[in-house]
Write an enzyme that holds these catalytic residues in place. Structure first.
Site, PDB file in Angstrom:
ATOM      1  N   SER A   5      23.914 -10.664 -26.797  1.00 39.15           N
ATOM      2  CA  SER A   5      22.974  -9.617 -27.214  1.00 39.15           C
ATOM      3  C   SER A   5      23.126  -9.322 -28.701  1.00 39.15           C
ATOM      4  CB  SER A   5      23.221  -8.339 -26.404  1.00 39.15           C
ATOM      5  OG  SER A   5      22.446  -7.269 -26.905  1.00 39.15           O
ATOM      6  N   CYS A  48      41.028  13.099 -26.243  1.00 40.83           N
ATOM      7  CA  CYS A  48      42.493  13.148 -26.118  1.00 40.83           C
ATOM      8  C   CYS A  48      43.148  12.895 -27.476  1.00 40.83           C
ATOM      9  CB  CYS A  48      42.975  12.113 -25.115  1.00 40.83           C
ATOM     10  SG  CYS A  48      42.332  12.327 -23.439  1.00 40.83           S
ATOM     11  N   VAL A 104      19.760  -5.099 -20.288  1.00 41.33           N
ATOM     12  CA  VAL A 104      19.732  -6.548 -20.129  1.00 41.33           C
ATOM     13  C   VAL A 104      19.919  -6.913 -18.657  1.00 41.33           C
ATOM     14  CG1 VAL A 104      20.672  -6.922 -22.442  1.00 41.33           C
ATOM     15  CG2 VAL A 104      22.231  -6.864 -20.495  1.00 41.33           C
ATOM     16  N   ALA A 142      21.192 -10.393 -16.400  1.00 46.15           N
ATOM     17  CA  ALA A 142      21.861 -11.677 -16.575  1.00 46.15           C
ATOM     18  C   ALA A 142      22.605 -12.039 -15.304  1.00 46.15           C
ATOM     19  CB  ALA A 142      22.816 -11.601 -17.764  1.00 46.15           C
ATOM     20  N   ASP A 165      28.147  14.394 -45.882  1.00 48.89           N
ATOM     21  CA  ASP A 165      27.209  13.875 -44.904  1.00 48.89           C
ATOM     22  C   ASP A 165      27.986  13.460 -43.653  1.00 48.89           C
ATOM     23  OD1 ASP A 165      24.719  12.760 -43.910  1.00 48.89           O
ATOM     24  OD2 ASP A 165      25.622  10.811 -44.304  1.00 48.89           O
TER      25      ASP A 165
END
Length: 803
Positions: free
Chosen positions: A460, A749, A493, A495, A423
């Protein structure tokens, strides 16, 4: 009438002969359509006609066969498992004490210290053991014989009763040394109980180790009713109920959001790595994790209609369709048991009818002695411990590397695997977003941009915001004072950072806020690489952007290379789109990709490979992987994954190290080799003893000597390597080389450097971090040096800087 299915947990199964016994015993009942038994998971799935047979009749039949039955939804507790193990231990203590007492009595008889009651004492001892602690073996042997199944229980009872018959004859005929025959019955029963105890010990410890990894699904849901909230059991939740899900909680039901907004992580359910924004009208799936906000969810599916119940049905189907495996021991016993009985009968016929034809007189005493001696010598007492002891050794080796091997079948099946299906999300990748690139606008640096975004996101609960904060902390960047924080669902957000207005969010969010970014083209380019782009603006102008992605695990490419070196072809399977899947596959060196595969289709894809004659291993971590894990010949679960995935697997990797899956393969290969050696040693004594016993000249004492010698040999073979210190220098030692490479700026990279370095024979693994500008190279000690690695890095356009 439509068929119904009965799923039960079965206790007391020891080998694939038990599977055959249950399959035949239940399958021959009127009204039973199909029986599927899993030895590794100790479960049976029975399809039956409820109009012709009742479920209670089926479970009663299982109990009559000598097995215990319980509800599969009720997992055994540690206390219950320990109680069962204690019962086995008590049997072993009684049988072991009887064996020692019997040995002392026989030793006294051998050195001439005869006692007139010694024969009767040994007779009583044999009867007490055979019909006491070992009586459960007699019940299982009888149940097998009734169904014409010859297994090790039957062989043990034949040997034990052969000893009892010979002992009874010896009470009246001195040619038969009764105390020796009775002694054989005691020793055979004791050794068989010892073999059963070691098998149960291995299974119990594996089961308990797995349980320690499991995180339980919420047993209750917070339902809003009559203006208040109440926690009720999941089983009592009804369609239409309102359920409140708070930040950090697992979503307990399938439903539709009616109030609130949040980011919900559905990766363990759907395979999608990044969280999805949920607002009123959006669906949520039970088993997913709520991240940032509180949601009020109206239940739309309960019971069998829910996602988790559908997964459970797919697991049942996969278990029923999973290819069975006949363990090596059982393949040998299929031939060995009837062979011993046949040789005993032929020995009796030879010394009676044969002797009558050849010498003119039947030798009845020798015929009986030869037949009994063959039955006694025919019991390979070490066979019951040959596989468990190899498993204990292999399991111990695996545990030290963070691997749990759950059954003997997992050791045997894994060595034959030719394809490993992996998976993507949470297996090849971390399964969570990480910062992969920071691109500042004019007037900003990488550090100032990242610090600005992290300062705005520091409170957050959104996974993308948390990833940005972690990246800043990893670089040692300080966070500024935060004010007036506002999260805008699905966008970003707002702020004030150190008094300055800051916006962090999507390109659309900034444009709607009147910010001219001029970054549309680079944003689209990154999104084409399956990256999520977060833009940052301050003081009314764009400060740059940060690209995040579900990054590949540092050892993924190494694991893929090692699988290929072992002759196993890796295949990646995912519910993600083709573009994302191919991008990840190219990083780790996988060529065959199965993309956009729905959760219910994964098991079918595994079955398709099996129908091509391939042995398949499946590696996964999510609920959506569980049916495929069960279907595969060997299911391998990442220990950091869901409980359903772990329960469905044959092998569990503690933690997230993917190379452990390759280590498990090599351990399985070595353990199987040790099992073969043990079985050959266990049977070698019988291979010599049985032909000699047909002469009628072999006394039972030699059978006991053979038993002791075979058990001792198997024990030494299993653990001899641990008893002898290894020579210094016999192990390959590894060292890590940490290099500063200032020119790397993204995971691309790092990937290029890794692809070049793994070509070097001295390099084992390569890890890199574009944030710290460092590359860590794991090398074989003494096989090369720093200069070789630096030269390889230079070839791909990078230069190693100062440490």
């Amino acid at each position: 009438m439509a068929l119904e299915k009965l799923q039960v947990k079965i206790g007391g199964m020891a080998c694939s002969f038990c599977v055959e016994t249950i399959t035949k015993g239940i399958g021959r009942m009127d009204g039973v359509s199909e029986v599927n038994v899993s030895l590794a998971h100790e479960e049976a799935l029975i399809a039956y006609d409820p109009g012709r047979v009742a479920p209670t009749t089926l479970t009663d039949t299982l109990r009559s066969l000598g097995y215990t039955v319980r509800d599969p939804k009720k997992t055994q507790t540690f206390e219950e498992e320990e109680a069962e193990l204690q019962r086995e231990r008590d049997r072993l203590v009684i049988a072991g004490a009887a064996a020692w007492i019997g040995f002392i009595v026989m030793l006294l008889m051998w050195i001439g210290r005869h006692h007139p009651l010694a024969h009767w004492f040994m007779a009583a001892l044999a009867l007490i053991i055979v019909f006491g602690p070992a009586f459960y073996i007699l019940r299982m042997a009888w149940a097998s014989l009734r169904r014409r199944i010859l297994n090790q229980h039957v062989l043990m009872e034949v040997s034990a009763f052969g000893g009892l018959v010979g002992g009874v004859i010896g009470l009246f005929n001195p040619i038969f040394k009764s105390y020796e025959f009775f002694g054989v019955s005691v020793f055979v029963a004791a050794y068989h109980i010892l073999g059963g105890y070691t098998s149960r010990l291995v299974r119990t410890r594996a089961s308990q180790a797995v349980k320690k990894l499991l995180s339980l699904r919420p047993p209750t849901a917070r339902v809003v009713r009559d203006g208040g909230e109440a926690e009720i059991p999941i089983a009592e939740v009804r369609r239409g109920d309102l359920v409140r899900v708070r930040p950090g909680e697992q979503v307990p039901v399938d439903g539709v959001v009616v109030e609130g907004a949040s980011a919900v992580n559905e990766s363990l359910v759907t395979g999608e790595p990044l969280p999805r924004e949920k607002v009123p009208g959006h669906e949520v799936i039970g088993g997913s994790v709520n991240h940032s906000g509180t949601l009020l969810v109206r239940v739309t599916r309960v019971g069998e209609e829910s996602f988790l119940e559908q997964v459970a049905r797919h697991i049942q189907e996969a278990r029923a369709l999973k290819p069975g495996i006949l363990l090596l021991l059982d393949r040998i016993l299929k031939v060995f048991v009837p062979s011993v009985l046949t040789v005993a009968a032929l020995a009796f016929v030879f010394w009676t009818l044969g002797a009558q034809l050849i010498w003119g007189a039947a030798d009845w005493e020798r015929a009986v002695l030869a037949a009994l001696a063959v039955l006694v010598m025919g019991y390979p007492c070490a066979l019951g411990m040959a596989t468990p002891l190899a498993m204990i050794r292999g399991g111990g080796e695996a545990a030290r590397q963070g691997i749990l091997m759950r059954s003997a079948a997992s050791f045997q099946a894994y060595k034959d695997v030719s394809v490993v299906v992996m998976d993507k999300t949470g297996t090849i990748t971390h399964g969570e977003p990480r910062v992969v690139e920071v691109v500042p606008a004019h007037g900003f640096t990488v550090e100032t941009l990242l610090a600005l975004a992290a300062s705005a996101e520091q409170v957050s609960e959104h996974p993308l915001g948390e990833a940005i904060v972690k990246a800043a902390q990893a670089r040692g960047l300080g966070l500024e004072r935060l004010e007036d924080f506002e999260a805008v669902a699905g966008k970003g957000v707002r702020a004030r950072v150190a008094g300055t207005p800051v916006l962090v969010g999507t390109l659309r969010f900034l444009e709607e806020s009147g910010i001219e970014t001029g970054l549309s083209k680079p944003v689209v380019t990154r999104e084409a690489r399956a990256q999520t782009v977060i833009l940052v603006a301050t003081g009314g102008r764009a400060a740059g952007f940060i690209a995040l992605a579900d990054t590949v695990k540092p050892d993924a490419a190494d694991a893929i290379a090692r699988f290929r070196a072992a002759g196993i072809e890796p295949v990646m399977i995912t519910g993600d789109n083709e573009r994302t899947a191919r991008a990840v596959a190219e990083q780790v060196g996988i060529t065959e990709v199965l993309a956009q595969v729905l959760p219910q289709e994964k098991a079918e894809r595994v079955r398709e490979l099996q129908r091509q004659g391939k042995r398949v291993a499946m590696v996964g971590d999510g609920i959506n992987d569980a049916p495929a894990l069960m279907q595969a010949d060997v299911g391998i679960a990442i220990g950091a994954g869901t409980d359903i995935a772990i329960e469905s697997a044959d092998v569990v990797l503690v933690g997230e190290r993917l190379t452990a899956a390759v280590d498990a393969y090599h351990i399985a290969h070595r353990t199987y080799g040790k099992t073969v050696q043990n079985l050959m040693l266990a049977f070698s004594f019988n291979g010599l003893g049985v032909p000699l016993a047909t002469t009628g000249l072999v006394m039972p004492v030699w059978a006991m000597i053979a038993m002791a010698a075979s058990v001792t040999t198997v024990l030494l073979n299993s653990f001899w390597g641990r008893l002898i210190p290894q020579r210094k220098g016999s192990e390959v030692k590894l060292e890590q080389l940490t290099l500063s490479v200032p020119s790397i700026h993204c995971m691309g990279c790092v990937t290029k450097i890794r692809e070049e370095l793994v070509k070097l024979p001295v390099v084992v693994a390569v890890d890199g971090d574009p944030h710290s500008k460092r590359v860590v190279v794991t090398m074989r000690n003494g096989d090369g040096g720093r200069a070789t690695v630096e030269e390889a890095i230079t070839r791909v356009g990078h230069v190693v800087g100062e440490q």
